[in-house]
Motif scaffolding. Structure first.
Motif: not given
Length: 541
Positions: A371-377, A395-399, A435-438, A442-445
């Motif tokens: 999964n795509s990830t980001f550094k929370m700190n 990074a992503s929500q999942f629906q 982008l707003r949250r992290t 990210y590319d769409e995968q």
């Protein structure tokens, strides 16, 4: 001997039947009474063998019966002599039949009562003598053993584990990327299906496997490690108030239609994953050819104790699936289903200031990789490391929207041809929201698909049953939560594409050999390719 008020029946039957024989009966009645006599004698012998009736008492009963028979014969001879002068009368009496009439329904009741009392005493199902309780008849024991040889073969082009761990955009905690590995592994399952009453069933199951992973029950062999771990993997109650409605709660197997489990065509879920929560299934049958099916449920993923200092929320999965199944006259089938999976509160939220820990619990409790990830700190260098991955969020929500179809051709039954296909898209992936949250683009995968073909017996049950199969799978980085996918395909996770080939062969009843070769590469992340070979010896009961 405690056969309650029916104690008198055995000696009465024995003595009465011998005496009746001496007096003479018509052919049909004699044959019927002979059956009762044989049954009674067999029961006496069985009582002696089981210790319910002593040998001395049995001999006394037989002597009593013999004496009654002899007395009846003497009385019959005396009657014949006294009637000798009167020839016509003697001839008439010689043809006369003196039978104390016993109606057929009375004899049947007597047989049933004696058998019931004796079987209770012998504990054939649930008696007193051996102390086995009545509920034992409502428990079905199940189990399976699998011995596995597994070889993992890594590409020379793979990056190092340190490279994967320092990649904030797709953090992976992997210990080995270059050295081929061979393992002997074991899986043991043991459980019970419980029939509680006419509308309520249940089940429990224990399995091997590491306690920190929800997917694989495999245990790597090596006696220096000590004892294998055995944990509770199933515990559920299942109510069926109507033929078309089933309600299940607890921990249970995957309730959704995902494909044929005998050769593992599950694009999204690991075949050994257990679901917690509540689920309802409605399966109305329209006619002999058409049947609808639907499944809906709520499944807790991780419970979090929220507070003023912990703003994370419980992680849940809400899911629903509907579909239709058609069955032909020759038992060929076509099954189509569409599902919606909504994962709540699984995405990460970054720290807003130095020392902020309010959303650290949004980090997933369990991951594989992909999964795509980001550094929370944002004030640190990396989102995590091999020793401290705690600040790496999704990074992503999942629906997810998931389509699954299967065609089972039984024209050459018992050999079948099964065609399988599946597609998934994560409609929760939103580049702008991420982008707003992290603060990262990210590319769409967010898509995945699979197709497979199987030829052979649908299930391996007996000697010489066989099947061969193959397929291709592609599951992009954010098409599914990587923690719950097939742990064998690229050793688990998403961002994987590749093919698999395999075969299975029956060695006897409930015993079979299976092999599978999987070749999988990365799709968008850093180079990490794995080819895996499995050879399994399976047994079940």
């Amino acid at each position: 001997m405690k056969i309650k008020a029916k104690n008198w029946m055995i000696p009465w039957l024995v003595a009465g039947l011998f005496s009746t024989q001496a007096q003479g009966v018509i052919a049909g009645e004699r044959e019927s009474l002979e059956e009762v006599r044989a049954t009674t004698m067999n029961l006496i012998e069985l009582l002696v063998q089981e210790g319910v009736l002593s040998k001395e008492k049995a001999d006394a009963l037989l002597k009593q019966a013999q004496a009654a028979k002899q007395k009846a014969q003497e009385e019959a001879a005396s009657v014949a002599e006294s009637a000798a002068p009167d020839a016509p009368a003697a001839a008439t009496q010689s043809k006369a039949i003196r039978v104390q009439y016993v109606p057929e329904h009375v004899k049947n009741e007597m047989r049933a009562e004696i058998e019931q009392e004796v079987m209770k005493k012998l504990n054939y199902k649930a008696g007193e003598r051996l102390g086995i309780p009545e509920w034992i008849d409502r428990v079905e024991w199940t189990g399976a053993l699998r011995l596995r040889y597994q070889e993992d073969m890594f590409s020379d082009n793979n990056v190092t584990p340190a490279d994967l761990a320092s990649n904030n955009r797709q953090y992976m905690q992997v210990n080995n990327t270059s050295e081929d590995r061979q393992r002997q592994r074991i899986r043991a399952l043991f459980g019970a299906n419980l029939h509680i009453n006419d509308w309520l069933n249940g089940g429990i199951r224990f399995t091997t496997g590491m306690l920190q992973t929800p997917v694989t029950p495999n245990q790597t062999e090596g006696f220096s490690q000590g004892k294998f771990i055995f944990g509770l993997d199933r515990a559920f109650l299942e109510a069926k108030p109507y033929d078309w409605l089933t309600l299940t709660g607890g921990r249970f197997a995957n309730p959704f239609f995902t494909g044929n489990q005998t050769f593992n065509t599950d694009l999204l879920w690991d075949p050994d994953l257990a679901f917690d929560g509540l689920v309802a299934r409605v399966n109305p049958k329209l006619n002999q050819h058409w049947q609808l099916f639907s499944t809906a449920g709520a499944f807790p993923i991780e419970e979090i104790e929220s507070s003023d200092t912990n703003k994370a929320r419980d992680k849940w999965l809400y899911a629903a699936q509907g579909g239709i199944e058609w069955t032909s006259d020759n038992n060929s089938k076509v099954k189509l289903g569409v599902a919606y999976y909504d994962f709540k509160n699984v995405e990460g939220k970054p720290r807003e200031f130095v020392g902020d820990t309010r959303y650290d619990a949004t980090v997933p409790l369990w991951r594989q990789k992909g999964n795509s990830t980001f550094k929370m700190n944002p004030f640190g260098n990396n989102c995590g490391s091999q020793n401290n991955p705690s600040l790496c969020g999704l990074a992503s929500q999942f629906q997810l929207i998931n389509f699954t179809g299967e065609v089972d051709l039984a024209v050459f039954d018992p050999v079948h041809v099964i065609l399988h296909g599946a597609y998934v898209k994560n409609i929760g992936f939103d580049q702008e929201e991420i982008l707003r949250r992290t603060n990262t683009l990210y590319d769409e995968q967010d898509e995945g698909y699979e197709f497979a073909l199987m030829v052979g017996h649908p299930m391996i049950k007996k000697l010489h049953d066989w099947q061969v199969f193959g397929g291709y799978r592609r599951l992009e980085a954010d098409a599914m939560l990587d923690g719950f996918t097939d742990s064998n395909f690229r050793l688990g996770g998403t961002d994987a594409k590749g093919f698999y080939l395999g075969a299975q062969y029956g060695l006897g009843k409930n015993a079979w050999l299976s092999s599978r070769y999987v070749s999988a590469d990365e799709i968008s992340g850093l180079p990490f390719s794995v080819d895996t070979f499995f050879l399994d010896f399976n047994g079940r009961f």
